[in-house]
Design a protein around this motif. Structure first.
Motif, PDB file in Angstrom:
ATOM      1  N   GLY A   1       0.863  -1.171   0.000  1.00  0.00           N
ATOM      2  CA  GLY A   1       0.000   0.000   0.000  1.00  0.00           C
ATOM      3  C   GLY A   1       0.896   1.216   0.000  1.00  0.00           C
ATOM      4  O   GLY A   1       2.025   1.160   0.492  1.00  0.00           O
ATOM      5  N   ALA A   2       0.437   2.305  -0.567  1.00  0.00           N
ATOM      6  CA  ALA A   2       1.238   3.529  -0.595  1.00  0.00           C
ATOM      7  C   ALA A   2       0.324   4.733  -0.478  1.00  0.00           C
ATOM      8  O   ALA A   2      -0.870   4.664  -0.785  1.00  0.00           O
ATOM      9  CB  ALA A   2       2.040   3.614  -1.895  1.00  0.00           C
ATOM     10  N   ALA A   3       0.914   5.826  -0.038  1.00  0.00           N
ATOM     11  CA  ALA A   3       0.196   7.100   0.019  1.00  0.00           C
ATOM     12  C   ALA A   3       1.194   8.212  -0.251  1.00  0.00           C
ATOM     13  O   ALA A   3       2.370   8.102   0.117  1.00  0.00           O
ATOM     14  CB  ALA A   3      -0.467   7.290   1.376  1.00  0.00           C
ATOM     15  N   VAL A   4       0.723   9.258  -0.902  1.00  0.00           N
ATOM     16  CA  VAL A   4       1.552  10.429  -1.181  1.00  0.00           C
ATOM     17  C   VAL A   4       0.790  11.686  -0.798  1.00  0.00           C
ATOM     18  O   VAL A   4      -0.435  11.688  -0.748  1.00  0.00           O
ATOM     19  CB  VAL A   4       1.981  10.501  -2.671  1.00  0.00           C
ATOM     20  N   ARG A   5       1.547  12.758  -0.530  1.00  0.00           N
ATOM     21  CA  ARG A   5       0.963  14.069  -0.250  1.00  0.00           C
ATOM     22  C   ARG A   5       1.505  15.036  -1.293  1.00  0.00           C
ATOM     23  O   ARG A   5       2.715  15.085  -1.540  1.00  0.00           O
ATOM     24  CB  ARG A   5       1.343  14.526   1.161  1.00  0.00           C
ATOM     25  N   ASP A   6       0.600  15.813  -1.894  1.00  0.00           N
ATOM     26  CA  ASP A   6       1.032  16.747  -2.935  1.00  0.00           C
ATOM     27  C   ASP A   6       1.324  18.129  -2.357  1.00  0.00           C
ATOM     28  O   ASP A   6       1.251  18.334  -1.140  1.00  0.00           O
ATOM     29  CB  ASP A   6       0.011  16.806  -4.081  1.00  0.00           C
ATOM     30  N   GLN A   7       1.635  19.058  -3.250  1.00  0.00           N
ATOM     31  CA  GLN A   7       2.038  20.412  -2.850  1.00  0.00           C
ATOM     32  C   GLN A   7       0.935  21.179  -2.132  1.00  0.00           C
ATOM     33  O   GLN A   7       1.215  22.140  -1.418  1.00  0.00           O
ATOM     34  CB  GLN A   7       2.510  21.209  -4.076  1.00  0.00           C
ATOM     35  N   ASP A   8      -0.306  20.754  -2.270  1.00  0.00           N
ATOM     36  CA  ASP A   8      -1.426  21.423  -1.609  1.00  0.00           C
ATOM     37  C   ASP A   8      -1.880  20.707  -0.343  1.00  0.00           C
ATOM     38  O   ASP A   8      -2.878  21.074   0.261  1.00  0.00           O
ATOM     39  CB  ASP A   8      -2.610  21.540  -2.570  1.00  0.00           C
ATOM     40  N   GLY A   9      -1.163  19.638   0.028  1.00  0.00           N
ATOM     41  CA  GLY A   9      -1.518  18.877   1.221  1.00  0.00           C
ATOM     42  C   GLY A   9      -2.550  17.793   0.986  1.00  0.00           C
ATOM     43  O   GLY A   9      -2.976  17.127   1.926  1.00  0.00           O
TER      44      GLY A   9
ATOM     45  N   GLY B   1      -3.970  16.738 -10.829  1.00  0.00           N
ATOM     46  CA  GLY B   1      -3.346  18.032 -11.022  1.00  0.00           C
ATOM     47  C   GLY B   1      -2.134  18.325 -10.171  1.00  0.00           C
ATOM     48  O   GLY B   1      -1.600  19.435 -10.216  1.00  0.00           O
ATOM     49  N   ALA B   2      -1.687  17.359  -9.390  1.00  0.00           N
ATOM     50  CA  ALA B   2      -0.501  17.596  -8.563  1.00  0.00           C
ATOM     51  C   ALA B   2       0.723  17.833  -9.445  1.00  0.00           C
ATOM     52  O   ALA B   2       0.905  17.158 -10.456  1.00  0.00           O
ATOM     53  CB  ALA B   2      -0.247  16.400  -7.642  1.00  0.00           C
ATOM     54  N   THR B   3       1.532  18.778  -9.038  1.00  0.00           N
ATOM     55  CA  THR B   3       2.765  19.067  -9.762  1.00  0.00           C
ATOM     56  C   THR B   3       3.998  18.775  -8.920  1.00  0.00           C
ATOM     57  O   THR B   3       5.117  18.839  -9.416  1.00  0.00           O
ATOM     58  CB  THR B   3       2.806  20.541 -10.201  1.00  0.00           C
ATOM     59  N   LYS B   4       3.799  18.468  -7.650  1.00  0.00           N
ATOM     60  CA  LYS B   4       4.910  18.151  -6.754  1.00  0.00           C
ATOM     61  C   LYS B   4       4.434  17.184  -5.680  1.00  0.00           C
ATOM     62  O   LYS B   4       3.306  17.285  -5.201  1.00  0.00           O
ATOM     63  CB  LYS B   4       5.445  19.428  -6.098  1.00  0.00           C
ATOM     64  N   ILE B   5       5.309  16.258  -5.317  1.00  0.00           N
ATOM     65  CA  ILE B   5       5.061  15.348  -4.202  1.00  0.00           C
ATOM     66  C   ILE B   5       5.898  15.832  -3.029  1.00  0.00           C
ATOM     67  O   ILE B   5       7.104  16.030  -3.163  1.00  0.00           O
ATOM     68  CB  ILE B   5       5.444  13.889  -4.575  1.00  0.00           C
ATOM     69  N   GLU B   6       5.244  16.047  -1.883  1.00  0.00           N
ATOM     70  CA  GLU B   6       5.966  16.490  -0.684  1.00  0.00           C
ATOM     71  C   GLU B   6       6.547  15.328   0.099  1.00  0.00           C
ATOM     72  O   GLU B   6       7.622  15.453   0.681  1.00  0.00           O
ATOM     73  CB  GLU B   6       5.045  17.298   0.224  1.00  0.00           C
TER      74      GLU B   6
ATOM     75  N   HIS C   1       9.883   4.428  -6.940  1.00  0.00           N
ATOM     76  CA  HIS C   1      10.787   5.503  -6.543  1.00  0.00           C
ATOM     77  C   HIS C   1      10.996   6.472  -7.701  1.00  0.00           C
ATOM     78  O   HIS C   1      10.969   7.694  -7.523  1.00  0.00           O
ATOM     79  CB  HIS C   1      12.122   4.910  -6.083  1.00  0.00           C
ATOM     80  N   ALA C   2      11.167   5.941  -8.904  1.00  0.00           N
ATOM     81  CA  ALA C   2      11.398   6.783 -10.084  1.00  0.00           C
ATOM     82  C   ALA C   2      10.218   7.715 -10.350  1.00  0.00           C
ATOM     83  O   ALA C   2      10.409   8.887 -10.692  1.00  0.00           O
ATOM     84  CB  ALA C   2      11.682   5.916 -11.303  1.00  0.00           C
ATOM     85  N   VAL C   3       9.005   7.219 -10.190  1.00  0.00           N
ATOM     86  CA  VAL C   3       7.835   8.062 -10.467  1.00  0.00           C
ATOM     87  C   VAL C   3       7.685   9.165  -9.417  1.00  0.00           C
ATOM     88  O   VAL C   3       7.268  10.272  -9.736  1.00  0.00           O
ATOM     89  CB  VAL C   3       6.552   7.207 -10.650  1.00  0.00           C
ATOM     90  N   VAL C   4       8.071   8.895  -8.181  1.00  0.00           N
ATOM     91  CA  VAL C   4       8.087   9.965  -7.176  1.00  0.00           C
ATOM     92  C   VAL C   4       9.093  11.026  -7.609  1.00  0.00           C
ATOM     93  O   VAL C   4       8.809  12.224  -7.567  1.00  0.00           O
ATOM     94  CB  VAL C   4       8.443   9.427  -5.774  1.00  0.00           C
ATOM     95  N   ARG C   5      10.257  10.603  -8.068  1.00  0.00           N
ATOM     96  CA  ARG C   5      11.301  11.543  -8.484  1.00  0.00           C
ATOM     97  C   ARG C   5      10.891  12.329  -9.734  1.00  0.00           C
ATOM     98  O   ARG C   5      11.411  13.411  -9.977  1.00  0.00           O
ATOM     99  CB  ARG C   5      12.630  10.821  -8.708  1.00  0.00           C
ATOM    100  N   ASP C   6       9.954  11.822 -10.506  1.00  0.00           N
ATOM    101  CA  ASP C   6       9.441  12.597 -11.640  1.00  0.00           C
ATOM    102  C   ASP C   6       8.798  13.897 -11.174  1.00  0.00           C
ATOM    103  O   ASP C   6       8.828  14.897 -11.883  1.00  0.00           O
ATOM    104  CB  ASP C   6       8.405  11.788 -12.432  1.00  0.00           C
ATOM    105  N   LEU C   7       8.213  13.878  -9.967  1.00  0.00           N
ATOM    106  CA  LEU C   7       7.534  15.063  -9.446  1.00  0.00           C
ATOM    107  C   LEU C   7       8.273  15.739  -8.298  1.00  0.00           C
ATOM    108  O   LEU C   7       7.861  16.820  -7.867  1.00  0.00           O
ATOM    109  CB  LEU C   7       6.111  14.711  -8.996  1.00  0.00           C
ATOM    110  N   SER C   8       9.326  15.116  -7.791  1.00  0.00           N
ATOM    111  CA  SER C   8      10.071  15.725  -6.688  1.00  0.00           C
ATOM    112  C   SER C   8      11.445  15.090  -6.570  1.00  0.00           C
ATOM    113  O   SER C   8      11.556  13.873  -6.446  1.00  0.00           O
ATOM    114  CB  SER C   8       9.325  15.541  -5.373  1.00  0.00           C
TER     115      SER C   8
END
Length: 121
Positions: free
Chosen positions: A36-44, A73-78, A94-101
């Motif tokens: 399972g995974a979760a990410v937070r974008d630039q807007d929280g 619409g996220a442009t960055k992963i925090e 990991h590579a796809v996270v690095r695509d945005l951050s």
């Protein structure tokens, strides 16, 4: 083929990163997925996902969580978290996270939520 990044010592998690681990555990547990995974974008905003393994589509939980964020619409992963039984982080995820951050921490946790380590590069 993507190489699995080296997992460093666990970073101290703040409340928002702890929430990512909780969301990742929930996504994994709901469907009995490998990860399972979760990410937070630039807007929280947060996005959670589980591994998908179909005959015509295979995506890691982290790939799917980032794809969901990008589709919204996220442009960055925090920050990101992955809950897995594996001792490594999936290189493609990991590579796809690095695509945005370039520097978002990726916390790797065991199924019980214990953070095993953090990838920062």
């Amino acid at each position: 083929m993507f190489e699995s990044p080296e997992i460093g010592p666990p970073a101290a998690l703040d409340a928002e990163d702890t929430k990512l681990v909780t969301l990742a555990r929930g996504a994994r547990g709901r469907v009995g997925a490998l990860e399972g995974a979760a990410v937070r974008d630039q807007d929280g905003r947060t996005y959670a996902a589980a591994t998908v393994a179909l005959p015509s589509l295979t995506m890691s939980a982290l790939q799917l969580a980032v794809a969901s964020a990008a589709a919204a619409g996220a442009t960055k992963i925090e920050a990101a978290a992955v809950v897995t039984e594996a001792s490594t982080l999936d290189g493609a995820g990991h590579a796809v996270v690095r695509d945005l951050s370039a520097d978002a921490p990726v916390h790797v946790a065991a199924p019980d939520g214990t953070v095993l380590g953090t990838v920062v590069a």
